[in-house]
Design a protein around this motif. Structure first.
Motif, PDB file in Angstrom:
ATOM      1  N   LEU A 178       0.852  -1.187   0.000  1.00 28.77           N
ATOM      2  CA  LEU A 178       0.000   0.000   0.000  1.00 28.77           C
ATOM      3  C   LEU A 178       0.887   1.236   0.000  1.00 28.77           C
ATOM      4  O   LEU A 178       1.932   1.261   0.659  1.00 28.77           O
ATOM      5  CB  LEU A 178      -0.896   0.033   1.239  1.00 28.77           C
ATOM      6  N   TYR A 179       0.469   2.243  -0.752  1.00 29.56           N
ATOM      7  CA  TYR A 179       1.214   3.494  -0.742  1.00 29.56           C
ATOM      8  C   TYR A 179       0.242   4.670  -0.802  1.00 29.56           C
ATOM      9  O   TYR A 179      -0.884   4.552  -1.279  1.00 29.56           O
ATOM     10  CB  TYR A 179       2.194   3.570  -1.920  1.00 29.56           C
ATOM     11  N   ALA A 180       0.688   5.795  -0.309  1.00 28.14           N
ATOM     12  CA  ALA A 180      -0.033   7.054  -0.434  1.00 28.14           C
ATOM     13  C   ALA A 180       0.987   8.126  -0.760  1.00 28.14           C
ATOM     14  O   ALA A 180       2.086   8.143  -0.185  1.00 28.14           O
ATOM     15  CB  ALA A 180      -0.782   7.398   0.847  1.00 28.14           C
ATOM     16  N   GLU A 181       0.621   9.014  -1.667  1.00 24.87           N
ATOM     17  CA  GLU A 181       1.600   9.991  -2.138  1.00 24.87           C
ATOM     18  C   GLU A 181       0.933  11.303  -2.522  1.00 24.87           C
ATOM     19  O   GLU A 181      -0.171  11.314  -3.059  1.00 24.87           O
ATOM     20  CB  GLU A 181       2.334   9.436  -3.364  1.00 24.87           C
ATOM     21  N   LYS A 182       1.633  12.366  -2.234  1.00 27.00           N
ATOM     22  CA  LYS A 182       1.306  13.661  -2.825  1.00 27.00           C
ATOM     23  C   LYS A 182       2.485  14.038  -3.710  1.00 27.00           C
ATOM     24  O   LYS A 182       3.582  14.338  -3.225  1.00 27.00           O
ATOM     25  CB  LYS A 182       1.074  14.749  -1.782  1.00 27.00           C
ATOM     26  N   SER A 183       2.276  13.996  -5.006  1.00 33.38           N
ATOM     27  CA  SER A 183       3.350  14.326  -5.936  1.00 33.38           C
ATOM     28  C   SER A 183       3.527  15.838  -5.998  1.00 33.38           C
ATOM     29  O   SER A 183       2.616  16.604  -5.658  1.00 33.38           O
ATOM     30  CB  SER A 183       3.042  13.779  -7.329  1.00 33.38           C
ATOM     31  N   ILE A 184       4.711  16.250  -6.421  1.00 29.75           N
ATOM     32  CA  ILE A 184       4.971  17.681  -6.517  1.00 29.75           C
ATOM     33  C   ILE A 184       4.932  18.113  -7.984  1.00 29.75           C
ATOM     34  O   ILE A 184       5.268  17.350  -8.890  1.00 29.75           O
ATOM     35  CB  ILE A 184       6.319  18.065  -5.883  1.00 29.75           C
ATOM     36  N   ASP A 185       4.512  19.339  -8.201  1.00 28.78           N
ATOM     37  CA  ASP A 185       4.467  19.940  -9.529  1.00 28.78           C
ATOM     38  C   ASP A 185       5.143  21.302  -9.433  1.00 28.78           C
ATOM     39  O   ASP A 185       4.586  22.251  -8.868  1.00 28.78           O
ATOM     40  CB  ASP A 185       3.024  20.087 -10.010  1.00 28.78           C
TER      41      ASP A 185
END
Length: 477
Positions: A178-185
């Motif tokens: 399981l993973y959770a992520e907030k990617s950056i832009d």
């Protein structure tokens, strides 16, 4: 060992020269560097698919390749042995029959068969073997830059291998991930994010922070002798423009193979990856996109495979360069103190060359060098390895691959040459399902009793050769 290093360097120089001197056909829409594995699920993005973590501000393609139209699978009535003459508008007469309407080949093919490929594998036959992947689904979905997901990997292998697959002749859960992520832009300036990964299964103990075995972080999260839990990644990330920095616990940038199952072509792993490379680091790592074709990495880590406490002082960095549209070379290195308890210190690097030979054929060559000693100068590890991967992608549903490895190491004053050859298939019946059968041969040139005496896991029953069949299925969500 030194003579073998010289031979390896000569071989690498010859391969590099050959790769750079190759003449390639015109660029294709589908690159051989797009394997069937789901890159999106694991999101360990890469340049040329070497194991390098690109900043998430870079736009990357989806891991699920666009499916072809629904096509029936049947036998082929081949009326031509070579490519058709598109200039003459001829119809070669190749067709699929037996289940539904005929699939025509030739210049006027309804499904756009490649005239240059004719009816061979990769032309009409490849399209005839394709089927609709269906719509990919996500259990958690995505909200803007925030996403969550995972996969379940279940597998079986007939013999024990000292490389993750150490529980033989048993159907097992390798990874419930399981993973959770907030990617950056960073296209509009500053942004921040982060990621956390959790895994349960028989692979978990091999990706815990075992470099410092003191019961801290996740090292005592075991459930019996084989199963357990791990938190291989917990980090924050910030970026501005072409520069990003992650701080925390994260996967290494060393090597080609990775821990996450969907991002490897093969079910089993290489000796080089398991014995000569770190899996995780704790510290800080900066990524700088110097231009469209060059990315540089640099940072400081607390040694190898440690949690959030001091296990050494080491540099981690490298550079990845697209030399041409078809050739990418990635150099990644780490040096310094790798382990506090053993006082191990030294240098390690990996060089990964990814070459797109044709529209469907991809070659990857990897060389690793590791040399370490203790505080008084005694050798702890001295290894070199070379891996060759050849992957033929038939279509979105099917690919064939081979891996040939030579790994050399010194244990107990004795020199060992270990070889393995793996042949495998990737079958993708659905956008969320990947099946990977393989057969593998291992040979050990050296006294296997010395390996056991130095607590180095060898083949099953301490044999010097072994044939292993394995198969796993990965369910992405």
């Amino acid at each position: 060992m030194k003579s073998k290093r010289r031979a390896l360097l000569l071989a690498l120089g010859g391969i590099a020269a050959t790769s750079l001197g190759w003449g390639f056909s015109s660029s294709s829409e589908v690159s051989a560097g797009e394997p069937l594995v789901s890159q999106a699920a694991y999101q360990q993005m890469s340049v040329g698919h070497a194991n390098v973590q690109r900043p998430t501000s870079v736009s990357m393609p989806s891991g699920n390749l666009a499916p072809l139209g629904i096509q029936q699978v049947g036998y082929f009535d081949s009326g031509c042995d070579s490519a058709c003459d598109c200039g003459g508008g001829a119809d070669c007469g190749c067709a699929v029959s037996g289940y539904g309407p005929e699939l025509e080949c030739g210049c006027d093919a309804e499904y756009g068969c490649d005239c240059d490929a004719g009816c061979a594998l990769g032309g009409c036959l490849a399209d005839g073997l394709a089927w609709d992947l269906g719509e990919p689904f996500s259990l958690f979905g995505q909200a803007g830059a925030i996403s969550a997901g995972g996969w379940a990997q279940l597998g079986y292998h007939s013999k024990a291998l000292p490389l993750f697959n150490s529980r033989p002749d048993e159907f097992q859960l390798h990874q419930m991930w399981l993973y959770a992520e907030k990617s950056i832009d960073t296209s509009n300036g500053f942004d921040f994010g982060g990621r956390i990964d959790y895994v349960y299964g028989t692979d978990s103990q091999d990706t815990q922070a075992f470099g410092l075995d003191n019961g801290h972080w996740d090292t005592d999260w075991d459930n019996g002798p084989d199963y357990g839990h791990a938190l291989p990644q917990v980090y924050g990330e910030a970026g501005y423009g072409d520069l990003s920095v992650k701080v925390g616990h994260f996967f290494t940038i060393i090597g080609y193979e990775v821990v996450g199952a969907p991002d490897n072509f093969f079910y089993s792993h290489a000796y080089t990856m398991y014995n000569s490379e770190p899996f995780t680091h704790t510290g800080a790592l900066a990524t700088w996109n110097i231009g469209d074709d060059i990315t540089a990495y640099g940072g400081y880590t607390f040694g190898w495979d440690s949690g959030f406490e001091d296990n050494g002082d080491s540099f981690l960095g490298g550079v990845s360069a697209n030399l041409t549209d078809h050739v990418t070379v990635t150099y990644a290195t780490t040096g310094g103190r790798f382990n506090e308890e053993s006082a191990e210190r030294g240098y390690m690097h990996s060089i990964v060359t990814d070459v797109t030979l044709t529209d469907k054929l991809q070659y990857v060559g990897q060389s690793d060098l590791l040399t370490t000693e203790d505080a008084v100068g005694n050798t702890i590890r001295d290894t070199i390895g070379y891996n060759n991967y050849l992957i033929y992608t038939v279509n979105d549903n099917l690919a064939f691959g081979s891996r040939m490895e030579w790994w050399n190491a010194e244990f107990g004053g004795e020199d060992f040459d270990i070889y393995e050859l793996t042949l495998g298939v990737n079958i993708k019946p659905h956008a969320n399902v990947l099946i990977r059968p393989e057969i593998r041969w291992d040979w050990i040139d050296g006294d296997t009793a010395v390996l056991a005496a130095n607590d180095i896991a060898g083949l099953e029953d301490n044999d010097d050769s072994q044939t292993t069949f394995g198969i796993d299925t990965i369910f992405l969500f």
